[in-house]
Design a protein around this motif. Structure first.
Motif, PDB file in Angstrom:
ATOM      1  N   ALA A  46       0.678  -1.429   0.027  1.00  0.00           N
ATOM      2  CA  ALA A  46       0.026  -0.071   0.067  1.00  0.00           C
ATOM      3  C   ALA A  46       0.840   1.283  -0.018  1.00  0.00           C
ATOM      4  O   ALA A  46       0.342   2.516  -0.574  1.00  0.00           O
ATOM      5  CB  ALA A  46      -0.825  -0.093   1.096  1.00  0.00           C
ATOM      6  N   THR A  47       2.098   1.037   0.314  1.00  0.00           N
ATOM      7  CA  THR A  47       2.807   2.291   0.600  1.00  0.00           C
ATOM      8  C   THR A  47       3.740   2.558  -0.910  1.00  0.00           C
ATOM      9  O   THR A  47       4.384   3.356  -0.912  1.00  0.00           O
ATOM     10  CB  THR A  47       4.009   2.032   1.535  1.00  0.00           C
ATOM     11  OG1 THR A  47       5.081   1.138   1.403  1.00  0.00           O
ATOM     12  CG2 THR A  47       3.476   2.055   3.049  1.00  0.00           C
ATOM     13  N   ARG A  48       3.511   1.686  -1.714  1.00  0.00           N
ATOM     14  CA  ARG A  48       4.171   1.417  -3.004  1.00  0.00           C
ATOM     15  C   ARG A  48       5.742   1.710  -3.055  1.00  0.00           C
ATOM     16  O   ARG A  48       6.425   2.779  -3.437  1.00  0.00           O
ATOM     17  CB  ARG A  48       3.489   2.742  -4.029  1.00  0.00           C
ATOM     18  CG  ARG A  48       1.929   2.716  -4.248  1.00  0.00           C
ATOM     19  CD  ARG A  48       1.544   3.808  -5.024  1.00  0.00           C
ATOM     20  NE  ARG A  48      -0.048   3.681  -5.416  1.00  0.00           N
ATOM     21  CZ  ARG A  48      -0.600   4.552  -6.160  1.00  0.00           C
ATOM     22  NH1 ARG A  48       0.148   5.556  -6.746  1.00  0.00           N
ATOM     23  NH2 ARG A  48      -1.686   4.353  -6.104  1.00  0.00           N
ATOM     24  N   PRO A  49       6.328   0.727  -2.467  1.00  0.00           N
ATOM     25  CA  PRO A  49       7.535   0.917  -2.163  1.00  0.00           C
ATOM     26  C   PRO A  49       8.460   0.545  -3.571  1.00  0.00           C
ATOM     27  O   PRO A  49       8.009   0.078  -4.587  1.00  0.00           O
ATOM     28  CB  PRO A  49       7.927  -0.462  -1.019  1.00  0.00           C
ATOM     29  CG  PRO A  49       6.886  -1.456  -1.459  1.00  0.00           C
ATOM     30  CD  PRO A  49       5.823  -0.497  -2.066  1.00  0.00           C
ATOM     31  N   ARG A  50       9.551   1.253  -3.395  1.00  0.00           N
ATOM     32  CA  ARG A  50      10.754   0.814  -4.351  1.00  0.00           C
ATOM     33  C   ARG A  50      11.573  -0.417  -4.227  1.00  0.00           C
ATOM     34  O   ARG A  50      11.758  -1.178  -5.220  1.00  0.00           O
ATOM     35  CB  ARG A  50      11.683   2.039  -4.493  1.00  0.00           C
ATOM     36  CG  ARG A  50      11.380   3.384  -4.829  1.00  0.00           C
ATOM     37  CD  ARG A  50      10.578   3.578  -6.342  1.00  0.00           C
ATOM     38  NE  ARG A  50      11.573   3.006  -7.087  1.00  0.00           N
ATOM     39  CZ  ARG A  50      13.007   3.354  -7.533  1.00  0.00           C
ATOM     40  NH1 ARG A  50      13.528   4.609  -7.076  1.00  0.00           N
ATOM     41  NH2 ARG A  50      13.536   2.920  -8.363  1.00  0.00           N
ATOM     42  N   LEU A  51      11.626  -0.730  -3.045  1.00  0.00           N
ATOM     43  CA  LEU A  51      12.198  -2.001  -2.694  1.00  0.00           C
ATOM     44  C   LEU A  51      11.605  -2.568  -1.593  1.00  0.00           C
ATOM     45  O   LEU A  51      11.093  -2.097  -0.456  1.00  0.00           O
ATOM     46  CB  LEU A  51      13.625  -1.656  -2.098  1.00  0.00           C
ATOM     47  CG  LEU A  51      14.489  -2.953  -1.530  1.00  0.00           C
ATOM     48  CD1 LEU A  51      14.775  -3.864  -2.593  1.00  0.00           C
ATOM     49  CD2 LEU A  51      15.676  -2.593  -0.693  1.00  0.00           C
ATOM     50  N   LEU A  52      11.434  -3.821  -1.806  1.00  0.00           N
ATOM     51  CA  LEU A  52      10.345  -4.673  -0.634  1.00  0.00           C
ATOM     52  C   LEU A  52      11.488  -5.803  -0.078  1.00  0.00           C
ATOM     53  O   LEU A  52      12.031  -6.716  -0.997  1.00  0.00           O
ATOM     54  CB  LEU A  52       9.507  -5.354  -1.452  1.00  0.00           C
ATOM     55  CG  LEU A  52       8.464  -6.316  -0.557  1.00  0.00           C
ATOM     56  CD1 LEU A  52       8.037  -5.460   0.587  1.00  0.00           C
ATOM     57  CD2 LEU A  52       7.345  -6.994  -1.382  1.00  0.00           C
ATOM     58  N   ILE A  53      11.833  -5.728   1.225  1.00  0.00           N
ATOM     59  CA  ILE A  53      12.712  -6.616   1.787  1.00  0.00           C
ATOM     60  C   ILE A  53      11.699  -7.861   2.367  1.00  0.00           C
ATOM     61  O   ILE A  53      10.786  -7.285   3.143  1.00  0.00           O
ATOM     62  CB  ILE A  53      13.635  -5.965   2.903  1.00  0.00           C
ATOM     63  CG1 ILE A  53      14.202  -5.042   2.268  1.00  0.00           C
ATOM     64  CG2 ILE A  53      14.440  -7.036   3.580  1.00  0.00           C
ATOM     65  CD1 ILE A  53      15.037  -4.154   3.191  1.00  0.00           C
ATOM     66  N   LEU A  54      11.674  -8.957   2.321  1.00  0.00           N
ATOM     67  CA  LEU A  54      10.873 -10.087   2.817  1.00  0.00           C
ATOM     68  C   LEU A  54      11.814 -11.071   3.643  1.00  0.00           C
ATOM     69  O   LEU A  54      12.531 -11.834   2.760  1.00  0.00           O
ATOM     70  CB  LEU A  54      10.312 -10.824   1.437  1.00  0.00           C
ATOM     71  CG  LEU A  54       9.264 -10.018   0.574  1.00  0.00           C
ATOM     72  CD1 LEU A  54       8.785 -10.708  -0.886  1.00  0.00           C
ATOM     73  CD2 LEU A  54       8.019  -9.440   1.340  1.00  0.00           C
ATOM     74  N   ASP A  55      11.564 -11.178   4.739  1.00  0.00           N
ATOM     75  CA  ASP A  55      12.309 -11.865   5.688  1.00  0.00           C
ATOM     76  C   ASP A  55      11.398 -13.103   6.059  1.00  0.00           C
ATOM     77  O   ASP A  55      10.608 -13.033   7.119  1.00  0.00           O
ATOM     78  CB  ASP A  55      12.782 -11.193   6.954  1.00  0.00           C
ATOM     79  CG  ASP A  55      13.803 -11.591   7.723  1.00  0.00           C
ATOM     80  OD1 ASP A  55      14.391 -12.864   7.452  1.00  0.00           O
ATOM     81  OD2 ASP A  55      14.173 -11.331   8.685  1.00  0.00           O
ATOM     82  N   GLU A  56      11.684 -14.387   5.556  1.00  0.00           N
ATOM     83  CA  GLU A  56      10.939 -15.440   5.947  1.00  0.00           C
ATOM     84  C   GLU A  56       9.435 -15.292   5.459  1.00  0.00           C
ATOM     85  O   GLU A  56       8.515 -15.436   6.530  1.00  0.00           O
ATOM     86  CB  GLU A  56      11.075 -15.843   7.429  1.00  0.00           C
ATOM     87  CG  GLU A  56      12.569 -16.306   7.628  1.00  0.00           C
ATOM     88  CD  GLU A  56      13.207 -17.611   6.972  1.00  0.00           C
ATOM     89  OE1 GLU A  56      12.497 -18.171   6.313  1.00  0.00           O
ATOM     90  OE2 GLU A  56      14.267 -17.937   7.410  1.00  0.00           O
ATOM     91  N   PRO A  57       8.965 -14.662   4.406  1.00  0.00           N
ATOM     92  CA  PRO A  57       7.669 -14.630   4.153  1.00  0.00           C
ATOM     93  C   PRO A  57       6.857 -15.594   3.978  1.00  0.00           C
ATOM     94  O   PRO A  57       5.532 -15.774   4.082  1.00  0.00           O
ATOM     95  CB  PRO A  57       7.518 -13.869   2.589  1.00  0.00           C
ATOM     96  CG  PRO A  57       8.682 -14.403   2.067  1.00  0.00           C
ATOM     97  CD  PRO A  57       9.869 -14.499   3.264  1.00  0.00           C
ATOM     98  N   THR A  58       7.187 -16.774   3.865  1.00  0.00           N
ATOM     99  CA  THR A  58       6.561 -18.205   3.772  1.00  0.00           C
ATOM    100  C   THR A  58       6.586 -19.246   4.856  1.00  0.00           C
ATOM    101  O   THR A  58       6.175 -20.166   4.913  1.00  0.00           O
ATOM    102  CB  THR A  58       6.793 -18.831   2.483  1.00  0.00           C
ATOM    103  OG1 THR A  58       8.214 -19.479   2.744  1.00  0.00           O
ATOM    104  CG2 THR A  58       6.830 -17.950   1.209  1.00  0.00           C
TER     105      THR A  58
END
Length: 509
Positions: free
Chosen positions: A426-438
């Motif tokens: 929702a913040t429309r990021p340029r970079l998304l850091i996903l730490d253990e998303p699954t």
């Protein structure tokens, strides 16, 4: 190895240890043998059962089945204090002492020597300080024991905790991640102490995620996997690759992993984020890393390799003491996560339940949190705006819920994870850091999140993907940066196999 240790009977022996929580097995048939004069490494991935086993051994939990023997006699400690009285002491990763007390007070808390009227009147502080100095001298530590514990470094506090354990006449010393906050020189000093204690006949159980440390100091290795005992080996007979194979549950087979069809990456796509020599003392050695627009960079490594530590530095949750960070080519100093958000960065944290969701708030409110924080207090999202935002992402990500006003704590883990992802999208990021998303979600939800990662990259978003599931890392990454023991040890291209990653992790330094 201490030559005498191999012929000694175990000072501590556990056989057939079972433990369940709410009907879910945490330990199944676990065995452990500790010999006097030996350093024994307990290895396993996150969730392997190491912490549960230590809690059973030290009386925090009661085993459901199995037997424990100390010096040949059956034991069943009912509390950590009872275990200590039996001669089993534990030094934890976070030093479990009182920083507002002196060193000597910490070492003798609960068992102060007394003097006067048959030693019942007052504490003999002279003896407390004298005995504290004597115990620390065994470890070659010379400090003012009357000073507050908080006035000393973490390394010294670790030594104080070990000295306290020795003062309890311990026969077994358990060290749970003792080097996690120490630098290389402090680790060397600690290992010198452990070797001295081993020569004095102490049995030491050493828990760590650092492979080089296992081989630097350990005589034997026991491996747990998914709550079960895998085996026990002499350290000299189990190489790093074989150890990793035992931990992850398969041999190195040099077979190609299944790979997703990655979105095309423009040859001259600009770097959204560049870390140049970024590091933090005791947490992460200087790292170089870049992530380009439309690129998924996988961050691989065993637990404790420094993946989350790097994510925290990139998102302003921790302050680096060396290196530089660039966003869109411009040097930035991220003083806080709010600064990171302003620069177009987003982080889905590893601990979803504690750091990700606010369980008591609704799904709608959770999704709106990050955007509202970026907008500030002067411009609040109306309920209608929150509703429109939530409904859009519920549909886009396939979040299953009876209502957007359902408390998020009532949703499944997979749907909670999608909601955290929605919050940051929702913040429309340029970079998304996903730490253990699954982590902790079902197979179908995992697939949906992996597909969403690739879709976002296809739209030009830069993604840093961190996962303990190596098959996930190799499946969706354009590049894989590999960490080992808080250092970056190399990069691998798209299409690399899981074996290639594990071989790089296990390679000699």
């Amino acid at each position: 190895m201490n030559p005498a240790a191999s012929s000694e009977m175990p000072v501590l022996e556990l056989t057939g240890i079972d433990k369940q929580f709410n009907g879910v097995p945490a330990l199944r048939g676990v065995a452990l043998r500790l010999r006097p004069g030996e350093i024994h490494a307990l290895m396993g991935q996150n969730g392997a059962g190491k912490s549960t086993l230590i809690k059973v051994l030290t009386g925090v939990h009661a085993a459901d089945a199995g037997e424990m023997r100390l010096a040949g006699e059956p034991i069943r400690p009912g509390s950590p204090l009872e275990a200590q009285r039996m001669g089993i002491s534990t030094v934890y990763q976070e030093v479990n002492l009182c920083p507002n007390l002196s060193v000597a007070e910490n070492m003798f808390s609960g068992r102060y020597p007394r003097c006067g009227a048959a030693q019942g009147f007052r504490i003999d502080w002279a003896k407390v300080n004298r005995d504290a100095r004597a115990l620390l001298a065994r470890l070659d530590v010379d400090i003012d024991v009357s000073q507050l514990l908080s006035s000393y470094s973490v390394a010294v506090q670790q030594m104080v905790a070990i000295a306290r354990a020795l003062g309890l006449s311990s026969r077994v010393l358990i060290l749970d991640e003792p080097t996690s906050s120490l630098d290389d020189e402090e680790v060397k000093s600690l290992f010198a102490v452990l070797r001295r204690l081993r020569s004095e006949g102490l049995a030491i159980l050493f828990i760590t995620h650092f492979l080089n440390q296992v081989y630097a100091v350990s005589d034997r290795i026991t491996v747990l996997r998914n709550g079960s005992w895998v085996g026990e080996w002499r350290a000299s007979e189990l190489g790093p690759q074989a150890l990793i194979s035992a931990m992850v549950g398969r041999e190195f087979a040099a077979q190609a992993a299944g790979h997703a069809e990655l979105p095309a990456l423009e040859e001259f796509a600009p770097a959204v984020l560049q870390a140049e020599g970024l590091g933090q003392r005791g947490q992460l050695q200087p790292v170089d890393l870049s992530v380009r627009a439309g690129e998924v960079v996988g961050l691989a490594g065993l637990l404790g390799a420094g993946r989350t530590e790097l994510a925290r530095l990139l998102f302003g949750l921790a302050k680096p003491d060396c290196g530089r960070l660039r966003v869109d080519g411009v040097a930035v100093d991220l003083a806080s996560p709010a600064d990171a958000v302003k620069h177009g960065l987003a982080l889905c944290p590893e601990e979803r339940k504690t750091d990700g969701i606010v369980a008591e708030l609704s799904l709608r409110e959770n999704i709106a949190l990050a955007l509202q924080a970026r907008m500030g207090l002067r411009r609040t999202l109306s309920r209608a705006e929150q509703t429109a935002l939530a409904e859009r992402f519920v549909k886009a990500l396939g979040i299953k819920t009876a209502s957007i006003d359902t408390p998020i704590g009532l949703l499944s883990g997979g749907n909670q994870q999608k909601a955290v992802l929605a919050r940051w999208l929702a913040t429309r990021p340029r970079l998304l850091i996903l730490d253990e998303p699954t982590r902790g979600i079902d197979v179908a939800a995992k697939q949906e999140i992996m597909d969403e990662i690739l879709r976002l990259a296809g739209e030009g978003m830069a993604v840093l993907f961190i996962s303990s599931e190596m098959n996930e890392v190799v499946r969706v990454s354009h590049r894989i940066a590999v960490l080992r023991e808080r250092r970056k040890v190399g990069e691998l291209p798209a299409g690399s196999s899981e074996d290639a990653v594990y071989e790089l992790i296990a390679a000699e330094s």
